[in-house]
Design a protein around this motif. Sequence first.
Motif, PDB file in Angstrom:
ATOM      1  N   GLY A 227     -15.278  26.528  -3.606  1.00  0.00           N
ATOM      2  CA  GLY A 227     -15.857  27.063  -4.836  1.00  0.00           C
ATOM      3  C   GLY A 227     -16.066  28.564  -4.763  1.00  0.00           C
TER       4      GLY A 227
ATOM      5  N   SER B 252      -8.783  29.708  -4.172  1.00  0.00           N
ATOM      6  CA  SER B 252      -7.641  29.179  -4.930  1.00  0.00           C
ATOM      7  C   SER B 252      -7.416  29.983  -6.210  1.00  0.00           C
ATOM      8  CB  SER B 252      -7.867  27.717  -5.306  1.00  0.00           C
ATOM      9  OG  SER B 252      -8.002  26.952  -4.150  1.00  0.00           O
ATOM     10  N   THR B 253      -8.519  30.454  -6.798  1.00  0.00           N
ATOM     11  CA  THR B 253      -8.386  31.233  -8.022  1.00  0.00           C
ATOM     12  C   THR B 253      -7.541  32.476  -7.771  1.00  0.00           C
ATOM     13  OG1 THR B 253     -10.557  30.433  -8.678  1.00  0.00           O
ATOM     14  CG2 THR B 253      -9.708  32.335  -9.869  1.00  0.00           C
TER      15      THR B 253
HETATM   16  N1  LIG Z   1      -9.660  25.658 -14.097  1.00  0.00           N
HETATM   17  C1  LIG Z   1     -10.916  26.078 -13.958  1.00  0.00           C
HETATM   18  N2  LIG Z   1     -11.711  26.249 -15.028  1.00  0.00           N
HETATM   19  C2  LIG Z   1     -12.969  26.684 -14.892  1.00  0.00           C
HETATM   20  N3  LIG Z   1     -13.548  26.937 -13.724  1.00  0.00           N
HETATM   21  C3  LIG Z   1     -12.812  26.774 -12.620  1.00  0.00           C
HETATM   22  C4  LIG Z   1     -11.453  26.326 -12.684  1.00  0.00           C
HETATM   23  N4  LIG Z   1     -10.987  26.243 -11.416  1.00  0.00           N
HETATM   24  C5  LIG Z   1     -11.993  26.628 -10.611  1.00  0.00           C
HETATM   25  N5  LIG Z   1     -13.075  26.943 -11.332  1.00  0.00           N
HETATM   26  C6  LIG Z   1     -14.347  27.447 -10.794  1.00  0.00           C
HETATM   27  O1  LIG Z   1     -14.086  28.685 -10.150  1.00  0.00           O
HETATM   28  C7  LIG Z   1     -14.797  28.794  -8.943  1.00  0.00           C
HETATM   29  C8  LIG Z   1     -13.832  29.074  -7.803  1.00  0.00           C
HETATM   30  O2  LIG Z   1     -12.997  27.949  -7.624  1.00  0.00           O
HETATM   31  P1  LIG Z   1     -11.808  27.921  -6.588  1.00  0.00           P
HETATM   32  O3  LIG Z   1     -11.083  29.200  -6.663  1.00  0.00           O
HETATM   33  O4  LIG Z   1     -11.033  26.689  -6.797  1.00  0.00           O
HETATM   34  O5  LIG Z   1     -12.610  27.837  -5.207  1.00  0.00           O
HETATM   35  P2  LIG Z   1     -12.076  27.563  -3.751  1.00  0.00           P
HETATM   36  O6  LIG Z   1     -10.604  27.501  -3.766  1.00  0.00           O
HETATM   37  O7  LIG Z   1     -12.613  28.687  -2.956  1.00  0.00           O
HETATM   38  O8  LIG Z   1     -12.686  26.279  -3.334  1.00  0.00           O
HETATM   39  C9  LIG Z   1     -15.576  27.490  -8.795  1.00  0.00           C
HETATM   40  O9  LIG Z   1     -16.893  27.757  -9.191  1.00  0.00           O
HETATM   41  C10 LIG Z   1     -14.906  26.528  -9.753  1.00  0.00           C
HETATM   42  O10 LIG Z   1     -15.853  25.686 -10.327  1.00  0.00           O
END
Ligand SMILES: Nc1ncnc2c1ncn2[C@@H]1O[C@H](COP(=O)(O)OP(=O)(O)O)[C@@H](O)[C@H]1O
Length: 581
Positions: free
Chosen positions: A380, A384-385
């Motif tokens: 979170g 990944s974002t």
């Molecule tokens: N498609 C999405 N829509 C809205 N919020 C998202 C989405 N994907 C991830 N998030 C939010 O963005 C934040 C970062 O997520 P992410 O990048 O997947 O984290 P990680 O890969 O570090 O576990 C988290 O708080 C998650 O809830």
Amino acid sequence: MKNKKTRNNYLNMLKLCIEFKIRAIFLSIALIGTSFLSSYPIKYIEKIINICISSKNDNMEVFIKGGLIYLILQILNVIFRALFEYFNADLESKLGHKIRIMLFEKLEKMPFKFYESNNKSEIIMRLVQDSSVTVDGILQPLTFIIKNILTFALGFIYMYSIDKTLTLIMIPIGLIISIFVLKTGPKISKLSYDERESNSKLWNGFSEALNGIREIKVNCQEKRILKDVERSSYNTRKVIMNLKKYTIKVGNINSAIVMSIIALIMILGGYKVIQGTLSIGGLTAIMMYNGLLIDPIVDFFNLFQQMQKVFVSCDKIFLVLNHSEEPVNLKTLKDSFNENIKIDRLYFKYINDDSGFYNLNSISLQINKGDKVALVGYSGSGKSTLCKILVKLYDDFEGNASIDGISLKDINNENIRNIIGIVFQDTFLFSGTLENNLKFAKPNVSEEELKNALEMSGVSLFLENLPNGLNTIIGENGFNLSGGEKQRVSICRTILKDPQIIILDESTSALDAITTSIVMKNLLELFKYKTVIFTAHKLSNIANVCNKIYVFDKGSIVEYGDHNKLIKKDGLYKKMYNAYE
Ligand SMILES: Nc1ncnc2c1ncn2[C@@H]1O[C@H](COP(=O)(O)OP(=O)(O)O)[C@@H](O)[C@H]1O
Ligand SMILES: [Mg+2]
């Protein structure tokens, strides 16, 4: 029509179908033929009845001649009708195909975020249902105009030639009916919209339940989900009934008015026959022509009602067709990736995240060619974002991100995606053979390349257990593979794609420790000279192999360095490292 936008959408849809004009002309000719031949033979009935009444029975020749002409006309009518039905079906299937493909092609060009703000069943509904309703909306008015206007005009002229007064009675009544029908438009339109929306909700309910059947079963929630679906279905039933009730009511008031015209004509016609101002044949023909005039009026109501649905569907289709696409014709990186990826104070927020916080908050980093970089942090934290931004699944970020000096926003998506290969955290597999899934990104790889990639990705470790090896059929989304097996398929896919920059987003998270270390060792060997970005929350496998480590916390980079430096720092990295040791 509801409003200007709806009207424009509908007109634009007609324009898109202009390529079928030749077919439409054939259809029209066949239709004109059958419409004409449906009304013209009635003239012979009038003649024959009148001859029957006026002359003696020795006039057989006239009957035979009349009967034969009638027969020939009817045979021609059947031929024209068959041709019309064929052309209609042909055009219908071609239009349906064109609209579906046009829509799907457009969907493929949509920015990724479109799929996050629209649910899949709704999109499928547009592809399947709205496209077919729209086809009806193109063909039915065409058929209606040609058939009914012609039939109505011919019927009117013939009737008028037999008896003027009886014919003219139709005009005011016809006008009353038209006004009445037009007045029902807004209500039918609203009910049609409700019907479409509740159907979409129902589809969505079914699709969610089927996708989540595993969770439903293990949590014993069948009854509750059934209740949810039942509620949705009941609502759809109610909305459909509301529409039906209204159209039945209006349709029958319409019919009652029409029937009263027939009654009126019968009474007046009978009176005229007694008075001697109308022949019996004339009255019979008028009664038959009446049918020809009444059909278009009834059809008009049906078409009007159908068109309200068409406008709703057409608007839904144009919501897709008018949507902005992923940009193309941007710059391309000249030969290949040569220098670095630079990110400078990047901010990003998901459109459907309304927490008010940035999901990535002032991220700055630099990745040079050949670097092995780790993005680490709790789940979170935004790893990944950032990976998804690098392959331009999202490009509405603030700040700067560039590759070899060209801003990410200015580089062609296809170009970026050829240079960067990404193995996602959650793998998606297509139904089909394992081999097709592996060769997904590059269908023409050689046997040699495939063999090597199978080895390197660790697919070969489970391949021999599969009943048909590479030809094993993978169920929908890899139903018959384990999580770790799916991840290896995905890694293998990326190896075969052979990109210059590789992003491995927790791509070994579902593998056991031994397999992970085998696969990691292979990958590091294979990607020795490539640029690799790992993301992980378990650090042991990447700690010593990455020359740069960025530590993410709540969307920000809080620490940076190599393993030794970060351990010395005694901060979040060390805490995470120790937690997994
Ligand atoms: N498609 C999405 N829509 C809205 N919020 C998202 C989405 N994907 C991830 N998030 C939010 O963005 C934040 C970062 O997520 P992410 O990048 O997947 O984290 P990680 O890969 O570090 O576990 C988290 O708080 C998650 O809830
Ligand atoms: Mg992640």
